[in-house]
Design a protein around this motif. Structure first.
Motif, mmCIF file in Angstrom:
data_model
loop_
_atom_site.group_PDB
_atom_site.id
_atom_site.type_symbol
_atom_site.label_atom_id
_atom_site.label_comp_id
_atom_site.label_asym_id
_atom_site.label_seq_id
_atom_site.Cartn_x
_atom_site.Cartn_y
_atom_site.Cartn_z
ATOM 1 N N HIS A 221 -8.496 -94.921 72.742
ATOM 2 C CA HIS A 221 -7.499 -94.136 73.469
ATOM 3 C C HIS A 221 -6.355 -93.619 72.592
ATOM 4 N N GLY A 222 -6.176 -94.216 71.398
ATOM 5 C CA GLY A 222 -5.091 -93.790 70.526
ATOM 6 C C GLY A 222 -5.125 -92.315 70.174
ATOM 7 N N PRO A 223 -6.284 -91.748 69.824
ATOM 8 C CA PRO A 223 -6.310 -90.315 69.508
ATOM 9 C C PRO A 223 -5.845 -89.434 70.661
ATOM 10 N N HIS A 224 -6.131 -89.843 71.892
ATOM 11 C CA HIS A 224 -5.688 -89.061 73.046
ATOM 12 C C HIS A 224 -4.159 -89.152 73.199
ATOM 13 N N ALA A 225 -3.600 -90.322 72.916
ATOM 14 C CA ALA A 225 -2.143 -90.462 72.949
ATOM 15 C C ALA A 225 -1.503 -89.607 71.860
ATOM 16 N N ASN A 226 -2.070 -89.651 70.659
ATOM 17 C CA ASN A 226 -1.505 -88.892 69.549
ATOM 18 C C ASN A 226 -1.557 -87.387 69.788
ATOM 19 N N GLU A 227 -2.527 -86.944 70.576
ATOM 20 C CA GLU A 227 -2.623 -85.516 70.892
ATOM 21 C C GLU A 227 -1.406 -85.005 71.660
ATOM 22 N N THR A 228 -0.692 -85.886 72.339
ATOM 23 C CA THR A 228 0.484 -85.469 73.122
ATOM 24 C C THR A 228 1.741 -85.383 72.261
ATOM 25 N N MET A 229 1.693 -85.879 71.023
ATOM 26 C CA MET A 229 2.899 -86.093 70.230
ATOM 27 C C MET A 229 3.075 -85.079 69.112
ATOM 28 N N LEU A 230 4.314 -84.654 68.944
ATOM 29 C CA LEU A 230 4.719 -83.935 67.745
ATOM 30 C C LEU A 230 5.137 -84.906 66.654
ATOM 31 N N ASN A 231 5.833 -85.990 67.066
ATOM 32 C CA ASN A 231 6.330 -86.958 66.092
ATOM 33 C C ASN A 231 6.576 -88.285 66.797
ATOM 34 N N SER A 232 6.177 -89.378 66.140
ATOM 35 C CA SER A 232 6.382 -90.706 66.723
ATOM 36 C C SER A 232 7.129 -91.641 65.773
ATOM 37 N N ASP A 233 7.803 -91.089 64.766
ATOM 38 C CA ASP A 233 8.423 -91.908 63.721
ATOM 39 C C ASP A 233 9.904 -92.184 63.940
ATOM 40 N N ASN A 234 10.467 -91.719 65.054
ATOM 41 C CA ASN A 234 11.880 -91.986 65.344
ATOM 42 C C ASN A 234 11.971 -93.372 65.977
ATOM 43 N N VAL A 235 12.047 -94.382 65.116
ATOM 44 C CA VAL A 235 11.979 -95.776 65.561
ATOM 45 C C VAL A 235 13.110 -96.565 64.907
ATOM 46 N N LEU A 236 13.899 -97.242 65.730
ATOM 47 C CA LEU A 236 14.926 -98.141 65.230
ATOM 48 C C LEU A 236 14.437 -99.575 65.374
ATOM 49 N N LEU A 237 14.458 -100.312 64.269
ATOM 50 C CA LEU A 237 14.104 -101.726 64.265
ATOM 51 C C LEU A 237 15.400 -102.517 64.434
ATOM 52 N N LEU A 238 15.470 -103.330 65.482
ATOM 53 C CA LEU A 238 16.733 -103.914 65.911
ATOM 54 C C LEU A 238 16.606 -105.417 66.140
ATOM 55 N N LYS A 239 17.769 -106.068 66.192
ATOM 56 C CA LYS A 239 17.830 -107.495 66.530
ATOM 57 C C LYS A 239 19.000 -107.715 67.482
ATOM 58 N N PRO A 240 18.982 -108.810 68.239
ATOM 59 C CA PRO A 240 20.085 -109.072 69.176
ATOM 60 C C PRO A 240 21.389 -109.373 68.448
ATOM 61 N N VAL A 241 22.484 -108.939 69.024
ATOM 62 C CA VAL A 241 23.791 -109.395 68.564
ATOM 63 C C VAL A 241 23.861 -110.907 68.789
ATOM 64 N N ALA A 242 24.474 -111.617 67.859
ATOM 65 C CA ALA A 242 24.522 -113.078 67.922
ATOM 66 C C ALA A 242 25.011 -113.558 69.287
ATOM 67 N N GLY A 243 24.277 -114.498 69.849
ATOM 68 C CA GLY A 243 24.666 -115.095 71.120
ATOM 69 C C GLY A 243 24.181 -114.354 72.344
ATOM 70 N N THR A 244 23.462 -113.248 72.166
ATOM 71 C CA THR A 244 22.982 -112.475 73.308
ATOM 72 C C THR A 244 21.460 -112.541 73.401
ATOM 73 N N HIS A 245 20.967 -112.232 74.587
ATOM 74 C CA HIS A 245 19.530 -112.263 74.847
ATOM 75 C C HIS A 245 19.161 -110.969 75.562
ATOM 76 N N PRO A 246 18.832 -109.930 74.807
ATOM 77 C CA PRO A 246 18.591 -108.613 75.404
ATOM 78 C C PRO A 246 17.510 -108.634 76.473
ATOM 79 N N PHE A 247 17.779 -107.883 77.537
ATOM 80 C CA PHE A 247 16.822 -107.684 78.622
ATOM 81 C C PHE A 247 16.383 -109.007 79.252
ATOM 82 N N SER A 248 17.257 -110.000 79.265
ATOM 83 C CA SER A 248 16.878 -111.292 79.839
ATOM 84 C C SER A 248 16.547 -111.157 81.318
#
Length: 252
Positions: free
Chosen positions: A94-121
């Motif tokens: 299914h990946g090729p079908h997903a990629n057909e919809t995309m111009l670019n998929s590289d806008n990605v931020l790699l993140l971590k929680p601020v100390a003492g927090t639990h994102p999306f808990s």
């Protein structure tokens, strides 16, 4: 008056320490096709490998953008899970079908929680529930000088967060740049950047407007807190208004 209730400080359930904020540019008209494919084919296989799909969103200001967040236990788990998923039969089919919809998929931020927090808990209690998908999410991205994110985060938690909550926002996540080496370079991330990101949850457009009006009337916010935050950013704080898809855990 509405009051916000932050859940990013709630107790974790199998707390994840690594997050990806992914924004895809799509070919015109491709978004609904990608969302349908994503929800039918990609959610369960990723979660079976230990990833968590925290949220999936349509960008209100860009009909050709798909935004989503996934999380991992740690960087080693991320590398292993991505390697397994992108070599698995489901992606090969299914990946090729997903990629057909995309111009670019590289806008990605790699993140971590601020100390003492639990994102999306709040998401943890919703995983097994029938739920209504609703709400308006404001994602705020602050671009900072290298090495300043901890001080910025401390100021935000101590000074900005209480005002945002008092004026009606529910802040579900506060995140900063994860600087570990990307262990799966087949999927690029935005390297060499320092960011601080927070997710605000609102019931709808009206509640967001009321929140913004209260902020404008809050003297401390307008004269002290926001100007200080803004002065630390290399460019204007980037704000995206998102609505959750039908399978998004991150919702009002």
């Amino acid at each position: 008056m509405e009051t916000g209730q932050s859940t990013c400080f709630g107790g974790p359930m199998k707390s994840h320490a690594v997050f990806e904020l992914r924004r895809y540019r799509l070919h015109p008209g491709g978004r609904e096709r990608l969302i349908g494919l994503f929800d039918s084919e990609f959610v369960e296989p990723q979660e079976a490998l230990g990833m968590r799909i925290e949220g999936e969103f349509r960008d209100c200001g860009d009909p050709d953008a798909f935004v989503w967040v996934r999380s991992f236990l740690d960087m080693e788990a991320r590398t292993d899970a991505l390697a397994a998923f992108y070599s698995a039969p489901v992606w090969k089919e299914h990946g090729p079908h997903a990629n057909e919809t995309m111009l670019n998929s590289d806008n990605v931020l790699l993140l971590k929680p601020v100390a003492g927090t639990h994102p999306f808990s709040r998401n943890r209690s919703r995983e097994q529930e029938a739920r209504q998908t609703m709400g308006l999410i404001a994602v705020n991205i602050c671009s900072l000088a290298p090495g300043t994110e901890d001080k910025f985060a401390a100021f935000f938690v101590a000074e900005a967060l209480p005002i945002l909550e008092r004026t009606g926002a529910r802040v579900d996540a506060v995140l900063t740049t994860e600087r570990s080496v990307n262990g799966f370079p087949r999927l690029p991330v935005r390297e060499g950047e320092t960011v601080f990101v927070w997710f605000e949850m609102h019931e709808n457009e009206d509640s967001l407007s009321r929140h913004q009006e209260r902020l404008r009337k809050d003297v401390r916010w307008t004269r002290e807190v926001f100007p200080h935050m803004d002065s630390q950013c290399w460019r204007t704080i980037e704000v995206s208004r998102l609505t959750p898809t039908s399978r998004s855990l991150c919702t009002f």
